[in-house]
Write a protein that holds these residues in place. Structure first.
Motif, PDB file in Angstrom:
ATOM      1  N   SER A 110      -6.377  12.057  26.851  1.00 10.82           N
ATOM      2  CA  SER A 110      -7.610  11.774  26.410  1.00 10.82           C
ATOM      3  C   SER A 110      -8.554  10.973  26.820  1.00 10.82           C
ATOM      4  O   SER A 110      -9.575  11.016  26.355  1.00 10.82           O
ATOM      5  CB  SER A 110      -6.782  11.396  24.901  1.00 10.82           C
ATOM      6  N   ILE A 111      -8.049  10.066  27.660  1.00  9.49           N
ATOM      7  CA  ILE A 111      -9.077   9.149  28.128  1.00  9.49           C
ATOM      8  C   ILE A 111      -9.445   9.427  29.543  1.00  9.49           C
ATOM      9  O   ILE A 111      -8.682   9.558  30.331  1.00  9.49           O
ATOM     10  CB  ILE A 111      -8.755   7.625  27.977  1.00  9.49           C
ATOM     11  N   VAL A 112     -10.751   9.249  29.874  1.00  9.60           N
ATOM     12  CA  VAL A 112     -11.317   9.290  31.185  1.00  9.60           C
ATOM     13  C   VAL A 112     -11.405   8.123  31.931  1.00  9.60           C
ATOM     14  O   VAL A 112     -10.667   7.798  33.196  1.00  9.60           O
ATOM     15  CB  VAL A 112     -12.644   9.953  31.532  1.00  9.60           C
ATOM     16  N   SER A 113     -11.569   7.100  31.283  1.00 11.46           N
ATOM     17  CA  SER A 113     -11.934   5.708  31.961  1.00 11.46           C
ATOM     18  C   SER A 113     -11.740   4.526  30.967  1.00 11.46           C
ATOM     19  O   SER A 113     -12.154   5.042  29.625  1.00 11.46           O
ATOM     20  CB  SER A 113     -12.990   5.568  32.898  1.00 11.46           C
ATOM     21  N   ILE A 114     -11.599   3.442  31.295  1.00 14.96           N
ATOM     22  CA  ILE A 114     -11.678   2.140  30.263  1.00 14.96           C
ATOM     23  C   ILE A 114     -12.357   1.074  31.246  1.00 14.96           C
ATOM     24  O   ILE A 114     -11.943   0.978  32.236  1.00 14.96           O
ATOM     25  CB  ILE A 114     -10.257   1.556  29.858  1.00 14.96           C
ATOM     26  N   ALA A 115     -13.255   0.519  30.756  1.00 17.02           N
ATOM     27  CA  ALA A 115     -13.990  -0.526  31.300  1.00 17.02           C
ATOM     28  C   ALA A 115     -14.514  -1.654  30.385  1.00 17.02           C
ATOM     29  O   ALA A 115     -14.830  -1.495  29.243  1.00 17.02           O
ATOM     30  CB  ALA A 115     -15.309  -0.008  32.136  1.00 17.02           C
ATOM     31  N   ILE A 204     -11.989  17.211  22.168  1.00 15.21           N
ATOM     32  CA  ILE A 204     -12.709  17.296  21.068  1.00 15.21           C
ATOM     33  C   ILE A 204     -12.796  18.919  20.982  1.00 15.21           C
ATOM     34  O   ILE A 204     -12.829  19.462  20.168  1.00 15.21           O
ATOM     35  CB  ILE A 204     -13.901  16.707  20.775  1.00 15.21           C
ATOM     36  N   GLU A 205     -13.138  19.469  22.180  1.00 15.96           N
ATOM     37  CA  GLU A 205     -13.479  20.984  22.323  1.00 15.96           C
ATOM     38  C   GLU A 205     -12.409  21.903  21.962  1.00 15.96           C
ATOM     39  O   GLU A 205     -12.547  22.766  21.410  1.00 15.96           O
ATOM     40  CB  GLU A 205     -13.953  21.244  23.735  1.00 15.96           C
ATOM     41  N   GLN A 206     -11.198  21.323  22.267  1.00 16.41           N
ATOM     42  CA  GLN A 206      -9.872  22.156  22.071  1.00 16.41           C
ATOM     43  C   GLN A 206      -9.796  22.242  20.564  1.00 16.41           C
ATOM     44  O   GLN A 206      -9.409  23.304  20.143  1.00 16.41           O
ATOM     45  CB  GLN A 206      -8.791  21.576  22.955  1.00 16.41           C
ATOM     46  N   ILE A 207     -10.080  21.050  19.805  1.00 11.90           N
ATOM     47  CA  ILE A 207     -10.017  21.228  18.404  1.00 11.90           C
ATOM     48  C   ILE A 207     -10.490  22.391  17.578  1.00 11.90           C
ATOM     49  O   ILE A 207     -10.259  22.993  16.822  1.00 11.90           O
ATOM     50  CB  ILE A 207     -10.231  19.894  17.777  1.00 11.90           C
ATOM     51  N   PHE A 208     -11.939  22.502  18.192  1.00 14.32           N
ATOM     52  CA  PHE A 208     -12.949  23.411  17.515  1.00 14.32           C
ATOM     53  C   PHE A 208     -12.794  24.792  18.080  1.00 14.32           C
ATOM     54  O   PHE A 208     -13.170  25.826  17.644  1.00 14.32           O
ATOM     55  CB  PHE A 208     -14.247  23.022  17.790  1.00 14.32           C
ATOM     56  N   LYS A 209     -12.218  24.857  19.312  1.00 14.80           N
ATOM     57  CA  LYS A 209     -12.235  26.285  20.020  1.00 14.80           C
ATOM     58  C   LYS A 209     -11.502  27.563  19.112  1.00 14.80           C
ATOM     59  O   LYS A 209     -11.966  28.242  19.162  1.00 14.80           O
ATOM     60  CB  LYS A 209     -11.613  25.900  21.466  1.00 14.80           C
ATOM     61  N   ASN A 210     -10.272  27.039  18.756  1.00 12.97           N
ATOM     62  CA  ASN A 210      -9.628  28.378  18.208  1.00 12.97           C
ATOM     63  C   ASN A 210      -9.807  28.203  16.551  1.00 12.97           C
ATOM     64  O   ASN A 210      -8.924  28.914  15.984  1.00 12.97           O
ATOM     65  CB  ASN A 210      -8.289  27.972  18.276  1.00 12.97           C
ATOM     66  N   ILE A 211     -10.969  27.977  16.052  1.00 13.12           N
ATOM     67  CA  ILE A 211     -11.131  27.892  14.631  1.00 13.12           C
ATOM     68  C   ILE A 211     -11.585  29.329  14.341  1.00 13.12           C
ATOM     69  O   ILE A 211     -12.572  29.758  14.901  1.00 13.12           O
ATOM     70  CB  ILE A 211     -12.123  26.746  14.332  1.00 13.12           C
ATOM     71  N   ASP A 212     -11.143  30.054  13.369  1.00 10.45           N
ATOM     72  CA  ASP A 212     -11.307  31.368  12.728  1.00 10.45           C
ATOM     73  C   ASP A 212     -12.114  31.186  11.583  1.00 10.45           C
ATOM     74  O   ASP A 212     -11.309  30.707  10.638  1.00 10.45           O
ATOM     75  CB  ASP A 212      -9.992  32.142  12.800  1.00 10.45           C
ATOM     76  N   PRO A 232     -19.745  26.383  19.538  1.00 13.07           N
ATOM     77  CA  PRO A 232     -19.274  27.513  20.412  1.00 13.07           C
ATOM     78  C   PRO A 232     -20.235  28.443  21.204  1.00 13.07           C
ATOM     79  O   PRO A 232     -20.089  28.917  22.170  1.00 13.07           O
ATOM     80  CB  PRO A 232     -18.595  28.450  19.378  1.00 13.07           C
ATOM     81  N   ARG A 233     -21.740  28.270  20.675  1.00 14.34           N
ATOM     82  CA  ARG A 233     -22.600  28.933  21.769  1.00 14.34           C
ATOM     83  C   ARG A 233     -23.662  27.774  22.229  1.00 14.34           C
ATOM     84  O   ARG A 233     -24.832  28.107  22.303  1.00 14.34           O
ATOM     85  CB  ARG A 233     -23.289  29.764  20.613  1.00 14.34           C
ATOM     86  N   GLN A 234     -22.895  26.747  22.729  1.00 10.64           N
ATOM     87  CA  GLN A 234     -23.734  25.593  23.213  1.00 10.64           C
ATOM     88  C   GLN A 234     -24.661  25.933  24.203  1.00 10.64           C
ATOM     89  O   GLN A 234     -25.907  25.639  24.162  1.00 10.64           O
ATOM     90  CB  GLN A 234     -22.665  24.470  23.348  1.00 10.64           C
TER      91      GLN A 234
END
Length: 599
Positions: A110-115, A204-212, A232-234
């Motif tokens: 879930s995390i790319v980096s911590i700084a 975050i994208e994965q949470i919204f992707k499969n919403i019907d 979805p049409r970004q």
């Protein structure tokens, strides 16, 4: 307009009763069906829209719960860094890199980096990449500024490409930066710094992707100032190939709203994500609801047409059942009116119509019998006088009464028609009396009551009437058909032309061994000079009653009971008239013997 209404009224008056009943029933049925159909349609439409709104709210709430849980897990990483790793660590003497690496490894999906940066934007430590780009200027980044400005809050940025650190693999990922102000201890001194946690946007994208959200509905995420975080049409929106009404949606409160965007009516459901200020927006075109409404309309239309078809059949059946017996009876009466006394009387339909038909049939049979008796029987003056009386019954009274009954039925005044039919049947039943000349006082009063009831209904509001009888005399004998002619005179000569305040009374009582029956009205009265000639044979009766006349009643009484009995007329101009019948006080059983003695 009034002329057209009059034409329609005249048109319906000329039509037969079956047509009128069918038209009335059909109009009522159509109006009722339209009302029920429209009610069903609006109710189903409202229920369909409510179901669509409820479904959108449910889905948006589910997305909010998933996103809220996802962000809370990442906020725990930030809290752990601030309260467990950096709080008691002197960044000059101690190293927190190992603890930071453990946090990263535990949440690397879930995390790319911590700084961690000091207040001047200098990098203190970072993982997994630790070398800033030469061109990087953290202090000028919005996430850095927001973290220092909003010290007590966590700041979430909008999606952007992670471009702070050098990556030898050149894997620049889309991230959402979570930044906050932290306290850094340097050689015993406390200074402020900034903690940065870059969240992998793909989570975050994965949470919204499969919403019907229906066939053409969708859910998108935006910041509190309207900037789109996920859609979805970004790509189409960024390329200006499509548009979104996100700026206006920032003003929407949580809940459902109906809007029109680019000519399309849409249902928009909004839910604010806690801590971030982001808004989850669900969009469903109302066209889907309208398509469901079209199916509902077709269902209601088919139901309406089917109902009308059944009602037409039912109306035809009911109108035939009601109208046909009346029309057949009317045809029989018309033939009777034309003089065809041998015409068979049509008897059918409901109880009241059958009852009327039986009464008319009995009347016609009696009329034929009486006419034969007039021709063949001349045995005695008393019998001849009686037969003559019977043959003079006014047919117009019957025809007018039948016309009134037909009018009442056509106007659906069924209760009044039943009363009139019952009274008419009773009138003829008592009038016939199986050929008997002497009847009980009770039967004669019933006959008079039936007659005055019919006249009261025909001359509505013209007069009131009352019959008063002394107790114990109902079984006394009287000659039949002696009260009705007096009532007829009271109606046509007394109260017909009054303005609704006419009064007619029949009072029966005994006095000094005699039976008296008074017929009293409050009409215009009879001039004194005319009273004496009303009961004399040489004075012609000019009234418009039945034609029987006062003299006929007077002579019949005297013929049967003697000259000591008969009629007495008491009248006063503008006050009223009382016609008194004087009879012997004898029981019905003794009447025949009395008649034989008098003969």
């Amino acid at each position: 307009m009034q002329e057209n209404i009059k034409k329609w009224i005249q048109y319906f008056r000329k039509r037969d009763i079956r047509f009128v009943i069918s038209i009335c029933f059909t109009l009522i049925a159509v109006c009722g069906s339209v009302f029920i159909g429209m009610s069903l349609f609006f109710r189903f439409s409202a229920a369909n829209e409510a179901a669509l709104e409820e479904n959108n709210k449910r889905i948006v709430n589910q997305v909010n719960m998933s996103l809220d849980g996802y962000l809370r897990n990442l906020m725990k990483v930030s809290d752990t860094m601030r309260y467990r790793v950096l709080r008691d660590c002197d960044i000059v003497k101690d190293s927190f890199n190992s603890d930071m690496n453990l946090l990263y490894e535990a949440n690397r999906e879930s995390i790319v980096s911590i700084a961690v940066f000091d207040k001047e934007g200098q990098l203190i430590d970072a993982t997994p990449l630790a070398k800033l780009k030469k061109t990087a200027q953290p202090k000028k980044e919005d996430w850095f500024y927001q973290a220092q400005t909003k010290i007590e809050n966590i700041h979430f940025s909008t999606p952007h490409v992670q471009n702070l650190f050098e990556d030898i693999e050149y894997k620049y990922k889309w991230v959402v930066s979570l930044s906050r102000s932290v306290e850094l201890m340097t050689e015993g001194k406390t200074e402020t710094g900034v903690l940065l946690v870059d969240i992998n946007f793909s989570g975050i994208e994965q949470i919204f992707k499969n919403i019907d959200l229906g066939k053409s509905g969708y859910v998108y995420l935006m910041s509190n100032d309207g900037e789109i975080i996920y859609h979805p049409r970004q790509q189409l929106i960024y390329s200006n190939l499509e548009k979104e009404n996100n700026k206006k949606a920032t003003a929407y409160e949580d809940g459902s709203h109906v809007e029109r965007f680019e000519g399309e009516k849409r249902l928009v459901t909004v839910k604010t994500v806690g801590y971030t200020g982001w808004k989850i927006v669900g969009v469903s075109p109302m066209m889907e609801s309208l398509q469901n409404n079209f199916q509902i309309r077709m269902f209601v239309l088919i139901l309406f047409l089917f109902t009308i078809f059944l009602l037409l059949i039912a109306n035809t059946f009911v109108s035939s059942k009601i109208a046909d017996p009346i029309m057949e009876l009317e045809k029989s009466v018309k033939k009777l009116e034309q003089g065809y006394l041998d015409t068979p009387i049509a008897i059918g339909g409901s109880y009241e119509i059958r009852h009327l038909g039986e009464a008319i049939k009995s009347m016609a049979e009696q009329m034929r019998k009486l006419m034969n008796d007039i021709v063949t029987e001349q045995e005695s003056k008393r019998k001849s006088e009686f037969d003559a009386l019977q043959s003079q019954i006014n047919p117009h009274f019957l025809y007018n009464t039948l016309d009134s009954i037909v009018w009442m039925i056509e106007n659906e005044r069924y209760q009044e028609a039943i009363v009139m039919v019952t009274s008419l049947a009773s009138f003829f039943r008592v009038g016939l009396s199986k050929g008997k000349n002497i009847i009980p006082l009770q039967d004669e009063l019933n006959h008079a009551g039936s007659y005055i009831t019919i006249q009261h209904m025909r001359f509505r509001d013209k007069f009131t009437f009352n019959i008063n009888v002394e107790k114990g005399i109902l079984h006394m004998a009287t000659i039949k058909l002696i009260i009705q002619p007096l009532l007829e005179n009271a109606v046509y000569h007394g109260v017909e032309f009054m303005d609704g305040d006419g009064e007619i009374e029949v009072n029966a009582y005994s006095k000094n061994g005699s039976l008296y029956i008074d017929v009293v009205d409050n009409g215009m009265g009879i001039p004194e000079e005319e009273i004496g000639g009303l009961l004399k044979r040489d004075v012609a009766h000019r009234g418009k009653g039945s034609g029987i006349g006062l003299r006929n009643v007077h002579e019949r009484i005297q013929l049967y009971f003697g000259e000591a009995y008969g009629l007495t007329i008491l009248s006063e101009a503008d006050v009223g008239t009382t016609v008194r019948i004087h009879l012997p006080l004898i029981s019905y059983e003794s009447a025949e013997k009395w008649g034989e003695e008098k003969a």
